[in-house]
Write an enzyme that holds these catalytic residues in place. Structure first.
Site, PDB file in Angstrom:
ATOM      1  N   TYR A   1       0.844  -1.187   0.000  1.00  0.00           N
ATOM      2  CA  TYR A   1       0.000   0.000   0.000  1.00  0.00           C
ATOM      3  C   TYR A   1       0.880   1.238   0.000  1.00  0.00           C
ATOM      4  CZ  TYR A   1      -3.733  -3.222   1.453  1.00  0.00           C
ATOM      5  OH  TYR A   1      -4.637  -4.258   1.546  1.00  0.00           O
TER       6      TYR A   1
ATOM      7  N   HIS B   1      -0.350 -12.192   1.248  1.00  0.00           N
ATOM      8  CA  HIS B   1      -1.235 -11.378   0.421  1.00  0.00           C
ATOM      9  C   HIS B   1      -1.687 -12.108  -0.838  1.00  0.00           C
ATOM     10  CE1 HIS B   1      -2.011  -6.773  -0.184  1.00  0.00           C
ATOM     11  NE2 HIS B   1      -3.086  -7.497  -0.384  1.00  0.00           N
TER      12      HIS B   1
ATOM     13  N   PRO C   1     -16.298  -4.715   3.498  1.00  0.00           N
ATOM     14  CA  PRO C   1     -17.652  -4.956   4.017  1.00  0.00           C
ATOM     15  C   PRO C   1     -18.643  -3.868   3.636  1.00  0.00           C
ATOM     16  CG  PRO C   1     -16.258  -4.102   5.753  1.00  0.00           C
ATOM     17  CD  PRO C   1     -15.353  -4.360   4.561  1.00  0.00           C
ATOM     18  N   LEU C   2     -18.119  -2.733   3.165  1.00  0.00           N
ATOM     19  CA  LEU C   2     -18.983  -1.641   2.705  1.00  0.00           C
ATOM     20  C   LEU C   2     -18.993  -1.532   1.179  1.00  0.00           C
ATOM     21  CD1 LEU C   2     -18.120   1.078   5.384  1.00  0.00           C
ATOM     22  CD2 LEU C   2     -20.198  -0.312   5.208  1.00  0.00           C
ATOM     23  N   GLY C   3     -18.605  -2.629   0.516  1.00  0.00           N
ATOM     24  CA  GLY C   3     -18.660  -2.626  -0.941  1.00  0.00           C
ATOM     25  C   GLY C   3     -17.855  -1.509  -1.571  1.00  0.00           C
TER      26      GLY C   3
ATOM     27  N   GLY D   1     -17.290   1.357  -0.579  1.00  0.00           N
ATOM     28  CA  GLY D   1     -17.955   2.650  -0.424  1.00  0.00           C
ATOM     29  C   GLY D   1     -19.391   2.681  -0.877  1.00  0.00           C
ATOM     30  N   PHE D   2     -19.788   1.764  -1.774  1.00  0.00           N
ATOM     31  CA  PHE D   2     -21.143   1.828  -2.316  1.00  0.00           C
ATOM     32  C   PHE D   2     -22.194   1.628  -1.228  1.00  0.00           C
ATOM     33  CE2 PHE D   2     -24.969  -0.055  -4.123  1.00  0.00           C
ATOM     34  CZ  PHE D   2     -25.303   0.913  -5.056  1.00  0.00           C
TER      35      PHE D   2
END
Length: 335
Positions: A58, A124, A222-224, A226-227
């Protein structure tokens, strides 16, 4: 905050983790602000979200350096989850599972993170040119050397075939074969894979394997991406360097079609009170998938980290879960 155990070794973490990738990599470069990201990490720790998930790729490296600034002051409060096995090139990343590389990468991560030990060190990606047992054996040596406490396996991107919808079936058979091979070398403490309301396939295939063996599960995205926060506008577009700009799920048409999914989550959120958000319902759904599941939502702003942490207080009823299960299949596969 509720506490959860990661793996049979009972490494204890908060019910919600913090994915640090958006602070340094993959998402909109114009939004990367070090001080605001630092505030997000401090806020997460203040609220009990002590699992901090990072990787050397990252940035590369800048995410670990950023976390090191926090860990220098608050190491005893944090559970550090780091990943190894990917190297960033000019336009792509490549898997590298060579033992010598892993040893050097671990030492470098420890320096950047300003710590003497990594709590959970995850592979990873599997290097196709190196037997996975050889890679895992080298990582196990790091545990023996006291540089790492436990090992995890990252299954992100595994089996995301075309047309794998909410009622479809992603193929994690290769992942499961790898996990069985790894267990013969050294115990797997945790598995990380995508798990969300619109990508529940890991709950059907990987979670049973983890539950049967006392292996923890870190739910990525878990929040797609951001969607599922309900804050993205269809057609608004993304910066060219943002990974979502290249994904079929984030075309204007797909996002518009998937608004019905958000509408269903909003209906559940309203029943839980005016302060409960769509994103919190999405995280509560992930938490409801099992006591060994820890969602790791990404956040690079303190208010978002706080909102995510408070999702641990949302308890979905059996009726809520059935209602969410009946929502329409999402439009747009990852591949």
């Amino acid at each position: 905050m509720e506490r959860r155990s990661i793996g049979a070794g009972a490494l204890t973490v908060g019910a919600i983790g913090l994915g640090c990738m958006p602070m340094s990599w993959a998402y909109a470069p114009s939004r990367r602000r070090g001080q605001e990201s630092l505030a997000a990490v401090h806020t997460a720790l203040d609220l009990g979200s002590n699992l901090l998930d990072t990787a050397d790729v990252y940035g590369p490296f800048t995410n670990e350096l950023l976390l090191g600034r926090v860990l220098r002051e608050r190491r005893s409060e944090a559970f550090v989850s780091a990943k190894v096995g990917l190297r960033a090139g000019d336009q792509h990343v490549v898997a590298d599972g060579r033992p010598g590389y892993l040893r050097r990468a671990c030492d470098a991560s420890l320096r950047r993170l300003r710590t003497d030990v990594i709590d959970l060190y995850q592979l990873h990606r599997v290097d196709p040119d190196v037997p996975v047992e050889e890679t895992w054996g080298a990582m196990a040596e790091l545990v023996g050397a006291g540089k790492v406490r436990a090992l995890g396996f990252c299954a992100l991107g595994a089996g995301a075939g075309p047309g794998a919808g909410r009622r479809g079936d992603r193929e994690y058979r290769t992942t499961l074969r790898h996990l069985e091979r790894l267990q013969q070398v050294f115990p797997v403490t945790a598995v990380q894979a995508e798990l969300s309301v619109w990508s529940p396939q890991a709950a059907w295939q990987l979670l049973p394997w983890c539950a049967a063996r006392g292996v923890g599960f870190l739910a990525a995205m878990p929040l797609g991406s951001g969607f599922l926060t309900g804050t993205l506008t269809p057609g608004e577009g993304f910066e060219p360097q943002d990974v979502r700009a290249r994904h079929p799920r984030f075309t204007a048409e797909a996002m518009a079609s998937n608004q019905v999914l958000l509408a269903g989550l909003r209906q559940v959120a309203r029943r839980h009170g005016p302060g409960v958000t769509v994103g919190q319902v999405a995280l509560a759904w992930v938490l409801a998938q099992g006591p060994q599941v820890v969602p790791v939502p990404g956040a690079d702003r303190a208010p978002w980290a706080a909102e995510n942490a408070r999702a641990a207080d949302v308890r979905l009823s059996a009726g809520d879960l059935a209602e969410i299960a009946s929502l329409p299949v999402e439009v747009g596969a990852w591949d």
